[in-house]
Design an enzyme around this catalytic site. Structure first.
Site, short mmCIF file in Angstrom:
data_model
loop_
_atom_site.label_atom_id
_atom_site.label_comp_id
_atom_site.label_asym_id
_atom_site.label_seq_id
_atom_site.Cartn_x
_atom_site.Cartn_y
_atom_site.Cartn_z
N LYS A 300 41.71 48.26 30.55
CA LYS A 300 41.08 49.11 29.53
C LYS A 300 41.28 50.60 29.78
CE LYS A 300 37.63 45.73 28.08
NZ LYS A 300 36.21 45.48 27.73
N GLY A 376 34.58 50.25 35.71
CA GLY A 376 35.84 50.03 34.99
C GLY A 376 35.69 50.29 33.51
N GLY A 485 26.65 38.51 27.82
CA GLY A 485 27.89 39.16 27.42
C GLY A 485 28.42 38.67 26.10
#
Length: 509
Positions: A300, A376, A485
């Site tokens: 990403k 991240g 999630g």
């Protein structure tokens, strides 16, 4: 908006059957038909102590759908180690008994094809095949092999190559597009999976799928081909979208995006793309056919380098999870749909608890301690989302320099990862895990000390396989609000879908 692909009957779905007994192979033929196969590949070399005279008759007499007979020798990746003359005689016998297709290797094809032409009475179609165990050095080598197989006069030709990188499958697509006879061509393994799924777009006549309970490495199941991908609707105009990630097998994107494409009448397909080298990937898959991408672990942040333009939100976050190839000029434009997806999932869960408890005022993240594990791409989206709501962000990451960089960007604080286990966050704090800790198959791990979970008002886990991670189970037992999630995944996917389709057929939460 591209219209839904036209239903075509030119692409067949084939199931390879590698049963060790004739009885089981007959049973598996019926299973394959029930699960949507058009044809089955019978691997005679897998049957123990195979007796051609007796057992071919049983197989062909009881077939519920067309069959492709394969008797693969060891020298072409099969199991047969007996007399070569006896093997070829068994294939001749299968032709005489009414097999629909016979697969023969290029090495022995010329003599058998000449013999088949002389007799000329059978309706059996001949497939001439070649399997390459090692990476072929050039596309010219593949083209030469295809020309050789074509020169045999085969009805169909088949080329299978191993893939050590997803970019190697591009050669398969070019062969499919330019071959003058029906061609079955694909790359094996997880990196070659897209050659199966996208074969119909580029002219392939057959794709392979396994039956439930008999999975074959690198092959989708029949159910996936028929339900998730609907390969019968893929045509030359189908736009390709996919998840760039490593690993990629955990992705639920195909079962979300593909049915939604069909629901709104958009001619697109979404596939998993196991990518090892971003630069090589974007260099090879640069055509308008590859219209957009989701971006997952671990790319990403790194993928920004390969975007021609980046949306301001994604630029400020420093992470991209969605890329669109702009139709007008082919430029790659990066976006971030993770940020709002994650933070609204957390806010909505707090609102539900507030309403349930009968509170008069809506909850707010303003002033709350937001403990973030992982700096991240997903972590950066969470951090910027929390900052935008006025939370105090505390960052932990195995790479302390990365944690400090993110903390500085959101005016927060960073601490060494080893300090996380002893952190006493205080009542009313938020915990967000943005690392792969707890992801399948290592599902028993959690990033914090279990004893501290009771101090958090809410625990969020970006991992969505499994849906309820060990972290969420432990947090729920400790009395915290939990957010899976899956919530973030669904919300960011809605944003992606609207970008993929240009906002036509808009979905929203």
């Amino acid at each position: 908006m591209g219209s839904l692909g036209v239903l075509t009957t030119s692409v067949m779905v084939c199931t390879p059957l590698m049963s060790q007994s004739v009885e089981q192979m007959v049973n598996d033929m019926f299973k394959a038909k029930a699960q949507g196969a058009d044809v089955v590949e019978l691997r005679l070399d897998c049957i123990k102590n195979f007796r051609p005279q007796q057992e071919l008759q049983i197989l062909l007499k009881n077939k519920p759908l067309p069959v492709q007979i394969v008797y693969r020798p060891r020298w072409q990746g099969g199991h047969y180690e007996g007399n070569e003359r006896a093997r070829l005689e068994a294939l001749r016998l299968a032709i005489e008994m009414g097999a629909d297709y016979i697969d023969i290797e290029l090495k022995v094809a010329f003599d058998l094809m000449e013999e088949h032409r002389r007799t000329g009475s059978s309706s059996c179609k001949i497939i001439v095949s070649c399997f390459l165990d090692k990476k072929t050095s050039s596309e010219d080598d593949l083209s030469y092999l295809v020309a050789q197989m074509q020169s045999t006069g085969a009805d169909i030709i088949k080329l299978v190559a191993s893939a050590t990188d997803i970019t190697e499958t591009a050669r398969i697509f070019r062969l499919l597009s330019h071959c003058q006879v029906p061609l079955i061509a694909y790359s094996t393994g997880e990196r070659g999976l897209i050659s199966q799924l996208l074969g119909p777009k580029f002219g392939g006549v057959l794709v392979y799928g396994s039956i439930e309970g008999n999975s074959v490495p690198g092959l989708p199941t029949l159910d996936c081909l028929r339900q998730a991908y609907k390969v019968e609707y893929i045509d030359t105009h189908t736009k390709v979208y996919g998840l760039i990630s490593k690993p990629v097998s955990h992705s639920k994107g195909p079962i979300l995006h593909n049915p939604t494409f069909r629901y709104v009448g958009y001619n697109g397909i979404y596939v998993p793309m196991l990518v090892d080298d971003l630069k090589e990937f974007f260099s090879i898959y640069s055509s308008p056919d590859f219209a957009g991408f989701s971006v997952g672990i671990p790319y990403k942040e790194a993928v920004i380098e390969f975007c021609d333009e980046v949306h301001p939100l994604a630029q400020s976050i420093g992470a991209v999870n969605t890329i669109i190839r702009r139709p007008s000029d082919g430029k790659l434009v990066g976006y971030n749909t993770d940020c709002e997806a994650s933070i609204t999932a957390i806010e909505d869960a707090l609102k539900v608890r507030s309403f349930t408890n009968g509170r008069a005022s809506l909850p707010s993240l303003t002033g709350s301690l937001f403990v973030l594990v992982g700096a991240g791409g997903a972590g950066r989206a969470l951090a910027f989302g929390a900052k935008s709501r006025g939370a105090r962000v505390l960052v932990f990451d195995i790479n302390f320099d990365r944690a400090k960089s993110l903390a500085k960007a959101v005016l927060g604080e960073a601490r060494p990862f080893e300090n996380l286990v002893s952190l006493q966050p205080g009542r009313g704090s938020i915990l967000a895990n943005a690392t792969p800790i707890g992801m399948h198959p290592n599902t028993d791990r959690i990033p914090v000390a279990e004893a501290t979970l009771g101090e958090y008002e809410l625990v969020f886990d970006a991992v969505y396989t499994p849906r309820k991670t060990t972290l969420l189970k432990d947090a729920e037992a400790a009395g915290a609000i939990t957010v899976s999630g899956v919530e973030m995944f669904l919300r960011q996917a809605v944003g992606q879908f609207n970008l993929f389709t240009g906002g036509k057929g808009i979905f929203a939460f």
